[in-house]
Design a protein around this motif. Structure first.
Motif, PDB file in Angstrom:
ATOM      1  N   TRP A  69      -2.885 -10.687  -0.175  1.00  0.00           N
ATOM      2  CA  TRP A  69      -1.492 -10.240  -0.036  1.00  0.00           C
ATOM      3  C   TRP A  69      -0.798 -10.230  -1.397  1.00  0.00           C
ATOM      4  CZ3 TRP A  69       2.930 -13.146  -1.187  1.00  0.00           C
ATOM      5  CH2 TRP A  69       4.145 -12.568  -0.824  1.00  0.00           C
ATOM      6  N   SER A  70      -0.984 -11.268  -2.187  1.00  0.00           N
ATOM      7  CA  SER A  70      -0.300 -11.348  -3.481  1.00  0.00           C
ATOM      8  C   SER A  70      -0.715 -10.201  -4.402  1.00  0.00           C
ATOM      9  CB  SER A  70      -0.581 -12.700  -4.141  1.00  0.00           C
ATOM     10  OG  SER A  70      -1.950 -12.845  -4.455  1.00  0.00           O
ATOM     11  N   LYS A  71      -1.980  -9.821  -4.368  1.00  0.00           N
ATOM     12  CA  LYS A  71      -2.447  -8.706  -5.191  1.00  0.00           C
ATOM     13  C   LYS A  71      -1.831  -7.388  -4.730  1.00  0.00           C
ATOM     14  CE  LYS A  71      -6.916 -10.887  -6.188  1.00  0.00           C
ATOM     15  NZ  LYS A  71      -8.390 -10.841  -5.956  1.00  0.00           N
ATOM     16  N   GLU A  72      -1.796  -7.194  -3.422  1.00  0.00           N
ATOM     17  CA  GLU A  72      -1.234  -5.959  -2.872  1.00  0.00           C
ATOM     18  C   GLU A  72       0.263  -5.862  -3.138  1.00  0.00           C
ATOM     19  OE1 GLU A  72      -2.266  -6.262   1.211  1.00  0.00           O
ATOM     20  OE2 GLU A  72      -4.419  -5.933   0.876  1.00  0.00           O
ATOM     21  N   ILE A  73       0.975  -6.969  -2.995  1.00  0.00           N
ATOM     22  CA  ILE A  73       2.427  -6.961  -3.183  1.00  0.00           C
ATOM     23  C   ILE A  73       2.778  -6.746  -4.642  1.00  0.00           C
ATOM     24  CG2 ILE A  73       4.482  -8.427  -3.090  1.00  0.00           C
ATOM     25  CD1 ILE A  73       3.509  -7.078  -0.431  1.00  0.00           C
ATOM     26  N   LEU A  74       2.000  -7.316  -5.544  1.00  0.00           N
ATOM     27  CA  LEU A  74       2.248  -7.116  -6.971  1.00  0.00           C
ATOM     28  C   LEU A  74       2.185  -5.635  -7.310  1.00  0.00           C
ATOM     29  CD1 LEU A  74       2.619  -8.197  -9.848  1.00  0.00           C
ATOM     30  CD2 LEU A  74       0.126  -8.476  -9.975  1.00  0.00           C
ATOM     31  N   GLN A  75       1.161  -4.963  -6.855  1.00  0.00           N
ATOM     32  CA  GLN A  75       1.033  -3.529  -7.122  1.00  0.00           C
ATOM     33  C   GLN A  75       2.123  -2.731  -6.426  1.00  0.00           C
ATOM     34  OE1 GLN A  75      -2.674  -1.809  -5.820  1.00  0.00           O
ATOM     35  NE2 GLN A  75      -2.357   0.086  -6.936  1.00  0.00           N
ATOM     36  N   PHE A  76       2.418  -3.113  -5.187  1.00  0.00           N
ATOM     37  CA  PHE A  76       3.430  -2.393  -4.404  1.00  0.00           C
ATOM     38  C   PHE A  76       4.799  -2.455  -5.073  1.00  0.00           C
ATOM     39  CE2 PHE A  76       6.603  -2.440  -0.885  1.00  0.00           C
ATOM     40  CZ  PHE A  76       6.435  -1.126  -0.467  1.00  0.00           C
ATOM     41  N   ILE A  77       5.194  -3.648  -5.523  1.00  0.00           N
ATOM     42  CA  ILE A  77       6.510  -3.805  -6.140  1.00  0.00           C
ATOM     43  C   ILE A  77       6.572  -3.089  -7.485  1.00  0.00           C
ATOM     44  CG2 ILE A  77       8.069  -5.499  -7.196  1.00  0.00           C
ATOM     45  CD1 ILE A  77       7.312  -7.444  -4.988  1.00  0.00           C
ATOM     46  N   ASN A  78       5.534  -3.228  -8.283  1.00  0.00           N
ATOM     47  CA  ASN A  78       5.554  -2.647  -9.623  1.00  0.00           C
ATOM     48  C   ASN A  78       5.483  -1.126  -9.626  1.00  0.00           C
ATOM     49  OD1 ASN A  78       5.876  -5.034 -10.997  1.00  0.00           O
ATOM     50  ND2 ASN A  78       3.689  -5.317 -11.418  1.00  0.00           N
ATOM     51  N   THR A  79       5.044  -0.529  -8.522  1.00  0.00           N
ATOM     52  CA  THR A  79       4.959   0.939  -8.441  1.00  0.00           C
ATOM     53  C   THR A  79       6.050   1.534  -7.567  1.00  0.00           C
ATOM     54  OG1 THR A  79       3.368   0.775  -6.621  1.00  0.00           O
ATOM     55  CG2 THR A  79       2.479   0.956  -8.858  1.00  0.00           C
ATOM     56  N   SER A  80       6.949   0.690  -7.060  1.00  0.00           N
ATOM     57  CA  SER A  80       8.004   1.172  -6.167  1.00  0.00           C
ATOM     58  C   SER A  80       9.258   1.546  -6.950  1.00  0.00           C
ATOM     59  CB  SER A  80       8.349   0.095  -5.141  1.00  0.00           C
ATOM     60  OG  SER A  80       9.475   0.474  -4.377  1.00  0.00           O
ATOM     61  N   ALA A  81      10.042   2.443  -6.378  1.00  0.00           N
ATOM     62  CA  ALA A  81      11.320   2.810  -6.981  1.00  0.00           C
ATOM     63  C   ALA A  81      12.407   1.779  -6.685  1.00  0.00           C
ATOM     64  CB  ALA A  81      11.760   4.183  -6.461  1.00  0.00           C
ATOM     65  N   GLU A  82      12.183   0.964  -5.671  1.00  0.00           N
ATOM     66  CA  GLU A  82      13.153  -0.083  -5.343  1.00  0.00           C
ATOM     67  C   GLU A  82      13.094  -1.184  -6.394  1.00  0.00           C
ATOM     68  OE1 GLU A  82      13.776  -1.290  -1.273  1.00  0.00           O
ATOM     69  OE2 GLU A  82      12.217   0.112  -0.605  1.00  0.00           O
ATOM     70  N   LYS A  83      14.242  -1.851  -6.574  1.00  0.00           N
ATOM     71  CA  LYS A  83      14.319  -2.864  -7.631  1.00  0.00           C
ATOM     72  C   LYS A  83      14.720  -4.251  -7.126  1.00  0.00           C
ATOM     73  CE  LYS A  83      13.019   0.004 -10.715  1.00  0.00           C
ATOM     74  NZ  LYS A  83      11.617  -0.119 -11.201  1.00  0.00           N
ATOM     75  N   ASN A  84      15.220  -4.347  -5.906  1.00  0.00           N
ATOM     76  CA  ASN A  84      15.660  -5.632  -5.372  1.00  0.00           C
ATOM     77  C   ASN A  84      14.770  -6.036  -4.198  1.00  0.00           C
ATOM     78  OD1 ASN A  84      17.802  -5.774  -7.203  1.00  0.00           O
ATOM     79  ND2 ASN A  84      19.171  -4.666  -5.825  1.00  0.00           N
ATOM     80  N   TRP A  85      14.227  -7.266  -4.267  1.00  0.00           N
ATOM     81  CA  TRP A  85      13.226  -7.697  -3.303  1.00  0.00           C
ATOM     82  C   TRP A  85      13.502  -9.123  -2.829  1.00  0.00           C
ATOM     83  CZ3 TRP A  85       9.586  -3.928  -2.289  1.00  0.00           C
ATOM     84  CH2 TRP A  85       9.494  -2.879  -3.226  1.00  0.00           C
ATOM     85  N   VAL A  86      13.164  -9.375  -1.570  1.00  0.00           N
ATOM     86  CA  VAL A  86      13.222 -10.720  -1.006  1.00  0.00           C
ATOM     87  C   VAL A  86      11.832 -11.051  -0.471  1.00  0.00           C
ATOM     88  CG1 VAL A  86      14.292 -12.260   0.682  1.00  0.00           C
ATOM     89  CG2 VAL A  86      15.644 -10.413  -0.362  1.00  0.00           C
TER      90      VAL A  86
END
Length: 349
Positions: A132-149
């Motif tokens: 999960w941590s690997k997938e989320i790292l890639q997902f966040i870094n390639t997303s246009a969104e900037k605010n995450w919880v």
């Protein structure tokens, strides 16, 4: 499931008498043995004498007991946070935190999060924390969104596994993260008896908040939130916090004055863990320093029960699953308890 163990009429301890038979008990979550600690009990009784049995007024009342703010200050200093907030339960602490902070950005749950962290239904996330941590790292870094919880437990106490949040150091600094971590099983035990907050990444774009039940290692019926002064101030302004009654002040008094007790019992627990791990022949899964040991050998629970030893054993993930068998060590266990447990385990084939 043997029903005589479903309605025990005595305090849990290292040794119990049930239906006239003595059993050694290796289960539960009283990792530091606080429910049977005489010095802690005396502190609690002193708190009862000073403050009475309970306090049914909300924290917004114009008349306040100062001990709640004192306990929050002590908790913040003890667990390396800017500020703290105390509620009547860990569930309430988690709920008010996730419901208030989830509006900050895109909410993502880690696998196996505790129900107290759920905003509504059970999150769909599954699999291992590492994947999960690997997938989320890639997902966040390639997303246009900037605010995450991001919402997660600090560990899976059933397996057990302490989660590694260092992947957050690789989050693009343009992303703003609120990280909510439930440390109910780790606080007072992991990280040299501190909290998960001390081990979380320290970056300007990551705002970490730790929630926890104080009813496990710390032995207090209350909930705790640790975070920045700004974050705690925001949470204290919520209707959920303002409208809820606080925990018993006697427990807060004991918590404030029990630091030496916690430290002493933590050292005893570590000695018990070392004694157990150094003598085992069978392979059990465990995390260094944490007192839960998972056996994936079917039948070990019944073998131990035949020798008057009770361990944690229940079906997981659902009622039809095979039991998950764990030995839970506490500081109240004596060396002779550990030796008898190890010798009995080592006779199982």
């Amino acid at each position: 499931m043997n029903q005589k163990f479903r309605s025990i009429n005595q305090a849990l301890s290292n040794e119990m008498t049930i239906d006239g038979e003595k059993y050694l008990y290796f289960g539960g979550t009283a990792y530091l043995g606080i429910p049977q600690n005489q010095a802690f009990t005396e502190l609690y009784l002193e708190g009862l004498k000073r403050f009475g049995l309970n306090n049914g007024t909300s924290r917004s009342n114009n008349i306040q007991l100062g001990i709640y703010q004192e306990a929050e200050n002590v908790a913040a200093a003890r667990y390396m946070a800017q500020d703290g907030l105390i509620t009547s339960s860990g569930y309430l602490a988690a709920q008010l935190t996730v419901k208030q902070l989830s509006a900050f950005g895109h909410v993502i749950y880690a696998p196996n999060t505790h129900p107290s962290l759920w905003i509504n239904e059970k999150p769909a996330t599954s699999g291992s924390f590492t994947n999960w941590s690997k997938e989320i790292l890639q997902f966040i870094n390639t997303s246009a969104e900037k605010n995450w919880v991001l919402i997660s437990n600090s560990m899976n106490n059933l397996v057990p596994e302490v989660y590694d949040f260092s992947f957050l150091n690789d989050i693009d600094p343009e992303n703003n993260i609120i990280l909510i971590v439930d440390d109910s099983h780790g606080i007072g035990i992991n990280n040299q008896g501190l909290s998960a907050l001390s081990a979380l990444p320290k970056k300007k774009n990551i705002n970490s908040v730790v929630v926890a039940s104080m009813a496990k290692a710390l032995g207090i019926d209350a909930g705790l939130v640790l975070g920045t002064e700004k974050m705690i101030s925001e949470l204290k302004s919520t209707s959920m916090f303002v409208g809820a009654s606080p925990p018993a002040a006697a427990g807060m008094f004991a918590f404030i004055h029990a630091q030496q007790i916690y430290q002493s019992e933590w050292s005893k627990l570590q000695h018990n863990i070392n004694r157990f791990t150094q003598s085992l022949h069978h392979q059990w899964k465990f995390e260094p320093g944490f007192p839960a040991f998972l056996a994936d050998t079917p039948g070990i629970d019944q073998h131990l029960l035949n020798q008057q030893i009770l361990i944690s054993s229940f079906p997981y993930l659902n009622p039809n699953s095979m039991p998950i068998n764990r030995v839970i060590l506490c500081s109240w266990h004596q060396p002779s308890d550990i030796d008898h447990l190890v010798n009995t385990i080592n006779t199982f084939s």
